[in-house]
Scaffold this motif. Structure first.
Motif, PDB file in Angstrom:
ATOM      1  N   ASP A 146      16.153   8.406   9.821  1.00  0.00           N
ATOM      2  CA  ASP A 146      14.840   9.043   9.670  1.00  0.00           C
ATOM      3  C   ASP A 146      14.935  10.535   9.388  1.00  0.00           C
ATOM      4  O   ASP A 146      14.048  11.101   8.750  1.00  0.00           O
ATOM      5  N   SER A 147      16.002  11.187   9.841  1.00  0.00           N
ATOM      6  CA  SER A 147      16.118  12.628   9.625  1.00  0.00           C
ATOM      7  C   SER A 147      16.321  12.979   8.151  1.00  0.00           C
ATOM      8  O   SER A 147      16.145  14.128   7.757  1.00  0.00           O
ATOM      9  N   LEU A 148      16.678  12.002   7.332  1.00  0.00           N
ATOM     10  CA  LEU A 148      16.855  12.237   5.900  1.00  0.00           C
ATOM     11  C   LEU A 148      15.533  12.165   5.130  1.00  0.00           C
ATOM     12  O   LEU A 148      15.451  12.620   3.992  1.00  0.00           O
ATOM     13  N   ILE A 149      14.533  11.590   5.757  1.00  0.00           N
ATOM     14  CA  ILE A 149      13.254  11.317   5.078  1.00  0.00           C
ATOM     15  C   ILE A 149      12.298  12.492   5.279  1.00  0.00           C
ATOM     16  O   ILE A 149      11.927  12.824   6.401  1.00  0.00           O
ATOM     17  N   HIS A 150      11.924  13.115   4.158  1.00  0.00           N
ATOM     18  CA  HIS A 150      10.971  14.223   4.190  1.00  0.00           C
ATOM     19  C   HIS A 150       9.810  13.868   3.278  1.00  0.00           C
ATOM     20  O   HIS A 150       9.967  13.808   2.055  1.00  0.00           O
ATOM     21  N   ARG A 151       8.666  13.610   3.891  1.00  0.00           N
ATOM     22  CA  ARG A 151       7.484  13.241   3.111  1.00  0.00           C
ATOM     23  C   ARG A 151       6.977  14.445   2.328  1.00  0.00           C
ATOM     24  O   ARG A 151       6.933  15.558   2.835  1.00  0.00           O
ATOM     25  N   GLU A 152       6.609  14.196   1.099  1.00  0.00           N
ATOM     26  CA  GLU A 152       6.015  15.240   0.264  1.00  0.00           C
ATOM     27  C   GLU A 152       4.534  15.370   0.636  1.00  0.00           C
ATOM     28  O   GLU A 152       3.877  14.369   0.923  1.00  0.00           O
ATOM     29  N   PRO A 153       4.001  16.591   0.618  1.00  0.00           N
ATOM     30  CA  PRO A 153       2.588  16.755   0.949  1.00  0.00           C
ATOM     31  C   PRO A 153       1.651  16.245  -0.145  1.00  0.00           C
ATOM     32  O   PRO A 153       0.468  16.043   0.095  1.00  0.00           O
ATOM     33  N   TYR A 154       2.196  16.059  -1.344  1.00  0.00           N
ATOM     34  CA  TYR A 154       1.414  15.573  -2.476  1.00  0.00           C
ATOM     35  C   TYR A 154       2.233  14.505  -3.199  1.00  0.00           C
ATOM     36  O   TYR A 154       3.456  14.507  -3.151  1.00  0.00           O
ATOM     37  N   ASN A 155       1.538  13.621  -3.918  1.00  0.00           N
ATOM     38  CA  ASN A 155       2.234  12.666  -4.774  1.00  0.00           C
ATOM     39  C   ASN A 155       2.348  13.311  -6.152  1.00  0.00           C
ATOM     40  O   ASN A 155       1.366  13.376  -6.891  1.00  0.00           O
ATOM     41  N   TRP A 156       3.533  13.783  -6.489  1.00  0.00           N
ATOM     42  CA  TRP A 156       3.747  14.498  -7.749  1.00  0.00           C
ATOM     43  C   TRP A 156       3.627  13.579  -8.956  1.00  0.00           C
ATOM     44  O   TRP A 156       3.611  14.052 -10.089  1.00  0.00           O
ATOM     45  N   PHE A 157       3.510  12.282  -8.731  1.00  0.00           N
ATOM     46  CA  PHE A 157       3.294  11.324  -9.818  1.00  0.00           C
ATOM     47  C   PHE A 157       1.806  11.020  -9.999  1.00  0.00           C
ATOM     48  O   PHE A 157       1.431  10.332 -10.931  1.00  0.00           O
ATOM     49  N   GLY A 158       0.982  11.499  -9.096  1.00  0.00           N
ATOM     50  CA  GLY A 158      -0.428  11.142  -9.095  1.00  0.00           C
ATOM     51  C   GLY A 158      -1.340  12.254  -9.555  1.00  0.00           C
ATOM     52  O   GLY A 158      -0.904  13.332  -9.978  1.00  0.00           O
ATOM     53  N   PRO A 159      -2.650  12.023  -9.449  1.00  0.00           N
ATOM     54  CA  PRO A 159      -3.639  12.983  -9.942  1.00  0.00           C
ATOM     55  C   PRO A 159      -3.633  14.312  -9.186  1.00  0.00           C
ATOM     56  O   PRO A 159      -4.061  15.321  -9.727  1.00  0.00           O
ATOM     57  N   GLN A 160      -3.123  14.324  -7.944  1.00  0.00           N
ATOM     58  CA  GLN A 160      -3.060  15.586  -7.202  1.00  0.00           C
ATOM     59  C   GLN A 160      -2.249  16.629  -7.963  1.00  0.00           C
ATOM     60  O   GLN A 160      -2.582  17.810  -7.954  1.00  0.00           O
ATOM     61  N   SER A 161      -1.189  16.176  -8.623  1.00  0.00           N
ATOM     62  CA  SER A 161      -0.345  17.130  -9.352  1.00  0.00           C
ATOM     63  C   SER A 161      -1.107  17.755 -10.513  1.00  0.00           C
ATOM     64  O   SER A 161      -0.908  18.931 -10.837  1.00  0.00           O
ATOM     65  N   LEU A 162      -1.975  16.989 -11.142  1.00  0.00           N
ATOM     66  CA  LEU A 162      -2.772  17.530 -12.246  1.00  0.00           C
ATOM     67  C   LEU A 162      -3.743  18.605 -11.757  1.00  0.00           C
ATOM     68  O   LEU A 162      -3.961  19.616 -12.427  1.00  0.00           O
ATOM     69  N   THR A 193       0.857  -1.170   0.000  1.00  0.00           N
ATOM     70  CA  THR A 193       0.000   0.000   0.000  1.00  0.00           C
ATOM     71  C   THR A 193       0.898   1.226   0.000  1.00  0.00           C
ATOM     72  O   THR A 193       1.727   1.386   0.899  1.00  0.00           O
ATOM     73  N   PHE A 194       0.753   2.076  -1.010  1.00  0.00           N
ATOM     74  CA  PHE A 194       1.534   3.300  -1.081  1.00  0.00           C
ATOM     75  C   PHE A 194       1.091   4.233   0.039  1.00  0.00           C
ATOM     76  O   PHE A 194      -0.098   4.446   0.248  1.00  0.00           O
ATOM     77  N   VAL A 195       2.062   4.800   0.769  1.00  0.00           N
ATOM     78  CA  VAL A 195       1.765   5.696   1.882  1.00  0.00           C
ATOM     79  C   VAL A 195       2.101   7.140   1.533  1.00  0.00           C
ATOM     80  O   VAL A 195       1.273   8.035   1.698  1.00  0.00           O
ATOM     81  N   SER A 196       3.333   7.379   1.060  1.00  0.00           N
ATOM     82  CA  SER A 196       3.750   8.750   0.833  1.00  0.00           C
ATOM     83  C   SER A 196       4.952   8.822  -0.105  1.00  0.00           C
ATOM     84  O   SER A 196       5.862   7.992  -0.023  1.00  0.00           O
ATOM     85  N   LEU A 197       4.955   9.824  -0.949  1.00  0.00           N
ATOM     86  CA  LEU A 197       6.135  10.160  -1.731  1.00  0.00           C
ATOM     87  C   LEU A 197       7.112  10.861  -0.793  1.00  0.00           C
ATOM     88  O   LEU A 197       6.691  11.569   0.124  1.00  0.00           O
ATOM     89  N   VAL A 198       8.403  10.642  -0.986  1.00  0.00           N
ATOM     90  CA  VAL A 198       9.401  11.359  -0.195  1.00  0.00           C
ATOM     91  C   VAL A 198      10.248  12.217  -1.121  1.00  0.00           C
ATOM     92  O   VAL A 198      10.401  11.910  -2.307  1.00  0.00           O
ATOM     93  N   HIS A 199      10.773  13.290  -0.563  1.00  0.00           N
ATOM     94  CA  HIS A 199      11.654  14.150  -1.351  1.00  0.00           C
ATOM     95  C   HIS A 199      12.911  13.349  -1.674  1.00  0.00           C
ATOM     96  O   HIS A 199      13.463  12.683  -0.803  1.00  0.00           O
ATOM     97  N   PRO A 200      13.357  13.378  -2.925  1.00  0.00           N
ATOM     98  CA  PRO A 200      14.499  12.548  -3.337  1.00  0.00           C
ATOM     99  C   PRO A 200      15.771  12.851  -2.533  1.00  0.00           C
ATOM    100  O   PRO A 200      16.091  14.007  -2.275  1.00  0.00           O
ATOM    101  N   PHE A 201      16.443  11.775  -2.144  1.00  0.00           N
ATOM    102  CA  PHE A 201      17.771  11.900  -1.542  1.00  0.00           C
ATOM    103  C   PHE A 201      18.549  10.640  -1.857  1.00  0.00           C
ATOM    104  O   PHE A 201      17.979   9.606  -2.201  1.00  0.00           O
TER     105      PHE A 201
END
Length: 164
Positions: free
Chosen positions: A80-96, A59-67
Motif C-alpha cells: 500500500d505504501s507504493l500507491i499514491h492516489r492522484e487528486p485528479y483523473n488526468w485522463f478525464g474531463p477534470q484535466s481539460l 466502478t472507477f475510484v481513483s487514478l494512481v501515480h504510475p509505478f
C-alpha cells in the motif's frame, strides 16, 4: 491492496471512464495495472488506477501515480505504501478544466514575463499552477512506462507549466 494485471488497452479504457468487462469473481477495491507487453505507445508493467468491483461491475475510484508492477496471472498483493492516489483523473474531463484555467489566466495576464517569455510562477495563483504542476509530473512519469522505442510518444507530451 490486491492488484490485477490487465491488458493495457483495457486499463486505458477504464481510465477514460468507459465500460470494460473483466471476467473476474472478486468484490472490493482492486488496483489495476497494465500487464507486461511490447505494444507501441501503451504502458507496460505500470499501476494505473483503483476500481471497485462488485458482481463483475467495475466502478472507477481513483487514478494512481504510475509505478512499476510486475505481471502476475492471478490477483496479487501490492504494498500500500507504493500507491499514491492522484487528486485528479488526468485522463478525464477534470484535466481539460485545469488546462482551460491556465489558458484563460494566461490570456488575461498583463504582468512581467521571465527570460523565456513565460509568466513567472510567483504570478500564477496556486489554485491554477499547482494542479498543472501535478499534471506535468504525472505525464512525465507515465511516459517512462510507455513502450516508446523512438521516443515519439514522449516528444508529444509537452509540459503545460514551464518552471524557470
Amino acid at each position: 491492496m490486491k492488484t490485477l494485471s490487465i491488458a493495457p488497452e483495457q486499463l486505458l479504457t477504464i481510465l477514460l471512464g468507459k465500460p470494460v468487462a473483466l471476467e473476474i469473481d472478486y468484490t472490493g477495491l482492486l488496483l489495476l495495472a497494465a500487464e507486461k507487453n511490447k505494444h507501441i505507445n501503451l504502458p507496460s508493467e505500470m499501476a494505473g488506477g483503483i476500481v471497485y468491483i462488485d458482481n463483475r461491475q467495475i466502478t472507477f475510484v481513483s487514478l494512481v501515480h504510475p509505478f512499476k508492477v510486475s505481471t502476475h496471472f492471478d490477483i496479487f498483493k501490492t504494498d500500500d505504501s507504493l500507491i499514491h492516489r492522484e487528486p485528479y483523473n488526468w485522463f478525464g474531463p477534470q484535466s481539460l478544466v485545469i488546462e482551460k484555467k491556465l489558458k484563460d489566466f494566461s490570456m488575461t495576464y498583463d504582468g512581467p514575463l521571465n527570460k523565456g517569455g513565460n509568466i513567472p510562477r510567483g504570478f500564477i495563483p496556486d489554485n491554477i499552477a499547482e494542479p498543472v504542476i501535478l499534471s506535468d509530473k504525472y505525464w512525465q512519469d507515465y511516459t517512462t512506462f510507455v513502450n516508446d522505442p523512438d521516443h515519439s510518444f514522449a516528444e508529444k507530451i509537452k509540459p503545460m507549466f514551464k518552471q524557470q
